[in-house]
Design an enzyme around this catalytic site. Sequence first.
Site, short mmCIF file in Angstrom:
data_model
loop_
_atom_site.label_atom_id
_atom_site.label_comp_id
_atom_site.label_asym_id
_atom_site.label_seq_id
_atom_site.Cartn_x
_atom_site.Cartn_y
_atom_site.Cartn_z
N ASP A 151 152.33 -60.80 -48.77
CA ASP A 151 153.41 -60.35 -48.38
C ASP A 151 153.30 -59.30 -47.34
OD1 ASP A 151 156.40 -60.02 -47.98
OD2 ASP A 151 156.72 -61.46 -49.39
N HIS A 226 160.20 -56.51 -47.63
CA HIS A 226 160.30 -58.00 -48.06
C HIS A 226 159.19 -58.12 -49.40
CE1 HIS A 226 159.21 -62.29 -47.79
NE2 HIS A 226 160.59 -62.23 -47.62
N SER A 576 162.55 -66.88 -49.97
CA SER A 576 161.69 -65.80 -50.41
C SER A 576 161.96 -65.20 -51.56
CB SER A 576 161.73 -64.86 -49.45
OG SER A 576 161.13 -65.25 -48.25
#
Length: 794
Positions: A151, A226, A576
């Site tokens: 990520d 994220h 996600s």
Amino acid sequence: MNGDTELRCLTRILWLQLCFLTLTSSLVVSHEVHIVYMGNHHAHLQPHEKTDIHRRMVTEALGSEEACEKAIIYHYMHMFSGFAARLSTEQADAMSKMQGVVSVFKSGTASLHTTRSWEFLGLDKPGGPPSPNSLWGKTNFGNDVIIGVLDTGIWPEHESFHDYDLGPVPERWKGTCESGEEFDQSMCNKKIIGARYFPGGFELAVGPIDQFAVDDFRSPRDRDGHGTHVASTAAGRFVPLANVNGLGNGTAKGGAPNARIAVYKCCWAIDGLFGVTCTDADMLAAFDTGVADGVDVFSVSLGPSSPQPFFQTAISIGAFHATIAGRVVAVSAGNSGPQLGTVVNSDPWSINVASSSIDRVYGSTVTLGNGYSFLGGSITVPDDSLNMDLPIVFGADIVAEGANVTGASFCLPGALDPVKTQGKVVLCLQGYIHRNEKSAEVKRAGAVALVIPNFDAGGIDLYADNFILPTITVAEVDSNPLLDYVSPLQPRPTSDPPPTIRISCSTTIDGVKPAPYINAFSSVGPNIIAPAVLKPDISAPGLNIIAAWPGATPPSSLPSSIDKRTSKWNVLSGTSMSCPHVAGVAALLKALHPTWSPAAIKSAIMTTALTVDNTGSELRNSSGFPGGPLSYGAGNLNPEAAADPGLIYQSNLDDYKVFLCSNGYNQTERQLITGLFYDCPVSLGNPSDLNLPSVMIPEIEEGQPQIVKRTVTNVGPSMCRYTVSVIEPPGIKMTISPSELFFQRENEAVDFTIQFERVSAVPAGVQEFVHGSFTWSDGAHKVTSPVVVAANFL
Ligand SMILES: *[C@@H]1O[C@H](CO)[C@@H](O)[C@H](O)[C@H]1NC(C)=O
Ligand SMILES: *[C@@H]1O[C@H](CO)[C@@H](O)[C@H](O)[C@H]1NC(C)=O
Ligand SMILES: *[C@@H]1O[C@H](CO)[C@@H](O)[C@H](O)[C@H]1NC(C)=O
Ligand SMILES: *[C@@H]1O[C@H](CO)[C@@H](O)[C@H](O)[C@H]1NC(C)=O
């Protein structure tokens, strides 16, 4: 042939081919990152011997060692042999003809696709420590399992990643903690046991990291947010009093709070935090290193924007080799729903995760001047100043000079006239830019609040992003009445009072029904890359998930110059967020059953999934229709049941090899996928024969019954008897044989067949895809598989 002989041999052959290469390469100016994939060709060599071969190949191709050093970005040497290098199209082409090279392809890109969710899934029971018989109790919260997160990196100081009370780093761990910008080795601990970053492919494809509007950290540190959010959802520790603007207040935690986290930063922020790019070269390097480091479970919330053939995307290649090496890979389905055929990452080896709601909404009651009232999504700081009649205008009615109506309708940057906006509530349409970016424009123009209706098949999804100013998102059913009132097509009589809106304080509403349902944005099957494989595999929470957030990133993801807030927690939506829920549960299963294969863990998760919601009806989509397995796969994640599935569907390398044969992949393509050169068996069987815990029949003709094979392995008690029950898809007759299975021992495998027959009497209103299921039960366990048939009834 031993390594040395092969090296010499290869060199000689290279010489011949490279004369041609050097001649042509001088004519070419553009050099793009290519991945040279050599499959299992050097399986008998040590990693350093593989890299020697790669260097020779490139040195000879480019004419000098110097050029070679500059060209090679990564060596892939653990899962398979290969490398990423800057090559011209001609050089790449010539290289693809060299001995041992299976394929050469351009490095493409992928993009990024989160307290109550674990309670909703039944893992976290309120009121004290977990019972010793629970999945958390039996696994000490997933202690010692290693979750690799591919990520945007991590914010290591976040409380979710403290290592208090954790035992030593597992001895089998071979990874490291790489230092870099604002990140040094002391930032890893017994929780974050490794952290690496992979900038090579990105910098060559896009440009140097420090040159962009967003100053990403050239290190494992997370600028975007994220990666931190995803890692804490999979494996964050217990942190009390987590909330966003005071809402959702509770104890934050991941699925496997005592699992260890290994960070692989392969996605980089470019232009605004919504623009994050991950290149194939970097993602493949992350997988390759993660396998060698000892990662048990990969969490990959990334994907291409549209379905891609397996072996042109690093995620499918990486996932294949990781799976063969015994590691579980969870991937996100994508956020391109609800249109059919949008699911990405759709190979049969990984676990593909769709997004579902939980039974919580963050919302405000909205009342219009005409009396129309509805619940809108919102997680704003509780503020009573909006709970009065305020003027509301549509962006299209307050266009700035030099801007146009389209821009103003969608509240694009600079499109709103501040004089006409000041002190009002503004309505902006969804589309073109992220919701958070609209809020920046509305704030710039001086509005007090933003309202975003959703006309685009949004169903009942109510987003509650942490916007820079109070913002209400509106469900599809309320969107037309809202817009009609605020900006009617027929001009409003001048005697009518101007439109007003009243917005109550945001609150946290629990126990919402129906839940779960599948979110509108969640990508949907059928699988257009492998039609005989049902995708997605499972659904898990992905709407308004609260999890950890970096200290230096505003929660709106807008630039810090615009949004000066920081927040330890943030609320995000997308597949996600769903993917790390499955990765967390896979880690718990790995802790409970250390010898189980990735296929066994996937099977346990799928066959125990829930297909009903909290009203007792079949899982629905955001518009209230039963979306079926094309939207949720086997159903919604059900962790405690997955711990003890009774039977499992196994598959291994040999099964994948046969699958590629029966699905029509030719010799070249099979080698691209597996790295192996092999012949197909003489008798191929049905394309749907791969021993997955689901069945997809991509076509069926009347009068031509099809027989599909499956094998189940007993992982429950010995001496047991299972009987089958079937729910036939409309218009399809299903016969399972035998209909009773006996197991004398643990780990005994038994075969059965399923015959599908299209019956002539087609029920009215039947759609192209019909679904059903079959369930094996011994009284204690229920082992359910979804079935989808594409029948072309229309
Ligand atoms: C969160 O809840 C706790 C009690 O459970 C309370 O003490 C605390 O003030 C709450 N925090 C917020 C921001 O509401
Ligand atoms: C309207 O404005 C947007 C930018 O706000 C621009 O991208 C678009 O091209 C404009 N459309 C027309 C028709 O001028
Ligand atoms: C829900 O399913 C129906 C029927 O399959 C489909 O037409 C619709 O687009 C879906 N809507 C959403 C929001 O998923
Ligand atoms: C295998 O299929 C590919 C198309 O995917 C084709 O280009 C190639 O020529 C085929 N190879 C053989 C040996 O048939």
